[in-house]
Design a protein around this motif. Structure first.
Motif, PDB file in Angstrom:
ATOM      1  N   UNK A 115       0.835  -1.204   0.000  1.00 18.94           N
ATOM      2  CA  UNK A 115       0.000   0.000   0.000  1.00 18.94           C
ATOM      3  C   UNK A 115       0.866   1.250   0.000  1.00 18.94           C
ATOM      4  N   UNK A 116       1.937   1.233   0.776  1.00 19.33           N
ATOM      5  CA  UNK A 116       2.813   2.404   0.867  1.00 19.33           C
ATOM      6  C   UNK A 116       3.483   2.719  -0.463  1.00 19.33           C
ATOM      7  N   UNK A 117       3.874   1.692  -1.200  1.00 20.39           N
ATOM      8  CA  UNK A 117       4.518   1.922  -2.502  1.00 20.39           C
ATOM      9  C   UNK A 117       3.616   2.759  -3.397  1.00 20.39           C
ATOM     10  N   UNK A 118       2.355   2.379  -3.485  1.00 25.19           N
ATOM     11  CA  UNK A 118       1.419   3.115  -4.339  1.00 25.19           C
ATOM     12  C   UNK A 118       1.184   4.533  -3.819  1.00 25.19           C
ATOM     13  N   UNK A 119       0.985   4.660  -2.516  1.00 24.73           N
ATOM     14  CA  UNK A 119       0.637   5.965  -1.942  1.00 24.73           C
ATOM     15  C   UNK A 119       1.809   6.934  -2.048  1.00 24.73           C
ATOM     16  N   UNK A 120       3.002   6.506  -1.680  1.00 22.66           N
ATOM     17  CA  UNK A 120       4.155   7.408  -1.714  1.00 22.66           C
ATOM     18  C   UNK A 120       4.440   7.858  -3.137  1.00 22.66           C
ATOM     19  N   UNK A 121       4.394   6.941  -4.086  1.00 22.15           N
ATOM     20  CA  UNK A 121       4.632   7.311  -5.485  1.00 22.15           C
ATOM     21  C   UNK A 121       3.573   8.294  -5.979  1.00 22.15           C
ATOM     22  N   UNK A 122       2.298   7.995  -5.716  1.00 23.43           N
ATOM     23  CA  UNK A 122       1.228   8.875  -6.185  1.00 23.43           C
ATOM     24  C   UNK A 122       1.349  10.276  -5.578  1.00 23.43           C
ATOM     25  N   UNK A 127      -0.329  13.179  -7.519  1.00 24.99           N
ATOM     26  CA  UNK A 127      -1.654  12.589  -7.644  1.00 24.99           C
ATOM     27  C   UNK A 127      -2.304  12.409  -6.276  1.00 24.99           C
ATOM     28  N   UNK A 128      -3.593  12.262  -6.291  1.00 23.24           N
ATOM     29  CA  UNK A 128      -4.329  12.012  -5.050  1.00 23.24           C
ATOM     30  C   UNK A 128      -4.158  10.561  -4.621  1.00 23.24           C
ATOM     31  N   UNK A 129      -4.054  10.342  -3.318  1.00 25.91           N
ATOM     32  CA  UNK A 129      -3.981   9.002  -2.759  1.00 25.91           C
ATOM     33  C   UNK A 129      -4.757   8.993  -1.453  1.00 25.91           C
ATOM     34  N   UNK A 130      -5.096   7.803  -1.010  1.00 28.10           N
ATOM     35  CA  UNK A 130      -5.804   7.678   0.267  1.00 28.10           C
ATOM     36  C   UNK A 130      -4.798   7.309   1.354  1.00 28.10           C
ATOM     37  N   UNK A 131      -4.742   8.133   2.382  1.00 28.39           N
ATOM     38  CA  UNK A 131      -3.843   7.920   3.523  1.00 28.39           C
ATOM     39  C   UNK A 131      -4.711   7.740   4.755  1.00 28.39           C
ATOM     40  N   UNK A 132      -4.622   6.559   5.374  1.00 31.73           N
ATOM     41  CA  UNK A 132      -5.462   6.229   6.529  1.00 31.73           C
ATOM     42  C   UNK A 132      -6.942   6.435   6.209  1.00 31.73           C
ATOM     43  N   UNK A 140       1.298  21.516  -4.260  1.00 34.87           N
ATOM     44  CA  UNK A 140       2.371  22.301  -4.871  1.00 34.87           C
ATOM     45  C   UNK A 140       3.249  21.488  -5.818  1.00 34.87           C
ATOM     46  N   UNK A 141       3.060  20.180  -5.866  1.00 35.58           N
ATOM     47  CA  UNK A 141       3.932  19.339  -6.690  1.00 35.58           C
ATOM     48  C   UNK A 141       3.548  19.464  -8.161  1.00 35.58           C
ATOM     49  N   UNK A 142       4.527  19.817  -8.975  1.00 32.11           N
ATOM     50  CA  UNK A 142       4.332  19.916 -10.425  1.00 32.11           C
ATOM     51  C   UNK A 142       5.432  19.101 -11.115  1.00 32.11           C
ATOM     52  N   UNK A 143       5.029  18.217 -12.000  1.00 28.80           N
ATOM     53  CA  UNK A 143       5.987  17.433 -12.800  1.00 28.80           C
ATOM     54  C   UNK A 143       6.924  16.603 -11.937  1.00 28.80           C
ATOM     55  N   UNK A 144       6.447  16.155 -10.800  1.00 29.15           N
ATOM     56  CA  UNK A 144       7.269  15.301  -9.948  1.00 29.15           C
ATOM     57  C   UNK A 144       7.394  13.891 -10.511  1.00 29.15           C
TER      58      UNK A 144
END
Length: 333
Positions: A115-122, A127-132, A140-144
């Protein structure tokens, strides 16, 4: 084949930065560090200095884990470095050995790691991810861009790497085991509908260049002890003679008698006295430069894209220079 340098973040941090600069001058493209907050200094602070004082080196932990930092903090930290220095980070991640155990916690489960792999990358890529259970996006992230490479040994972890990770980190350089594990990762990728060729394969192990094999073995024996921590977990989970895990990996830990993390990853580690010479020779790269070139070519033929040099011994600068002058040109020439 790419080359990386792996260091512990022992003080002074300036020495870590200096060795990474030396590595880049010698043709290394990646700079990795351990990540264990109690045992060593905080790596992400030092990454900022490494990136500031290099031009193209990519940096990251080998490896972080999902338990010592919240996932949005991990993602934001990588994204901040990328924003400052131009997408030059890689997130190496695993269940957490020293970082969790030294703090009195068990390593993370594979379910949590996946789960962490997907969330941290997103999150790190905007991108939006679900945390807890809550939707979250870092605005503020652009072109990360954050590749996530997973460290693994056992069959379930290898399958998870093939299913989710952008890269696979194998911390040993035995060709037989490398072939077996790379096949497992790629098969899992195929079964998950992924292109296995898109998964970067990174082998990491100590390298010691020189003719005194006895001394080289003594300087690198600690590595078999470190790997033995993970192997002991596999034996407890699958049994001593399981068909799920090759005996070429598990047999050597029969004489293991516990582990003291105060010597973790260090030459002369007394907890590694059970590791025989054969394992040191199989897991590491030792001997004259020609022997390193021969083994690296064999690993490259098995699909290894990067070899990362664990540089924890009494010849750090000499190995970096020997690789730059002799090994890297011969492997890639």
């Amino acid at each position: 084949m790419d080359f990386g340098l792996v260091l512990q973040t022992d003080p002074p941090a300036s020495q870590v930065v200096s060795l990474m600069r030396r590595a880049e001058r010698n043709g290394f493209r990646y700079g990795w560090t351990f990540d264990s907050a109690v045992l060593w200094q905080e790596p992400f602070v030092i990454y900022s200095q490494i990136l500031e004082h290099t031009q193209e080196l990519h940096v990251g932990p080998m490896v972080t884990n999902p338990g010592t930092r919240t996932w949005e903090v991990t993602a934001s930290t990588f994204a901040t470095l990328n924003d400052m220095y131009g997408n030059r980070t890689v997130c190496g991640i695993g269940r957490g050995d020293s970082a969790m155990r030294v703090a009195g916690r068990a390593p993370n489960t594979l379910a949590r790691l996946g789960e962490a792999i997907d969330v941290i990358r997103d999150l790190a890529e905007g991108r939006e991810a679900r945390v807890d259970g809550n939707p979250l996006r870092i605005p503020w992230i652009k072109d990360g861009k954050l590749p996530v490479w997973m460290a693994a040994y056992g069959p379930k972890a290898l399958a998870l790497a093939g299913q989710k990770a952008d890269g696979f980190i194998l911390q040993l350089a035995d060709p037989y085991l490398t072939e077996w594990m790379v096949k497992s990762v790629r098969q899992a990728a195929v079964e998950a509908g992924r292109d296995p060729a898109e998964i970067t394969i990174c082998v990491a192990a100590p390298a010691y260049v020189g003719d005194d094999l006895a001394h080289a073995r003594d300087q690198c024996r600690w590595f078999g002890g470190m790997v033995g921590n993970h192997v002991a977990d596999l034996v407890s989970r699958y049994g001593e003679h399981s068909s799920m895990v090759p005996e070429e990996l598990t047999e050597y830990i029969k004489s293991r008698h516990g582990y003291d993390y105060s010597h973790h990853g260090r030459a002369g580690n007394p907890s590694a006295d059970f590791v025989p010479d054969e394992i040191v020779d199989r897991f590491c790269l030792l001997g004259p430069a020609e022997a390193h070139v021969e083994k690296l070519r064999a690993l490259r033929d098995l699909g290894v894209d990067q070899f990362a040099v664990y540089d924890m011994h009494d010849a750090k600068e000499a190995v970096i220079d020997a690789y730059g002058e002799h090994v890297i040109p011969a492997v890639n020439g």
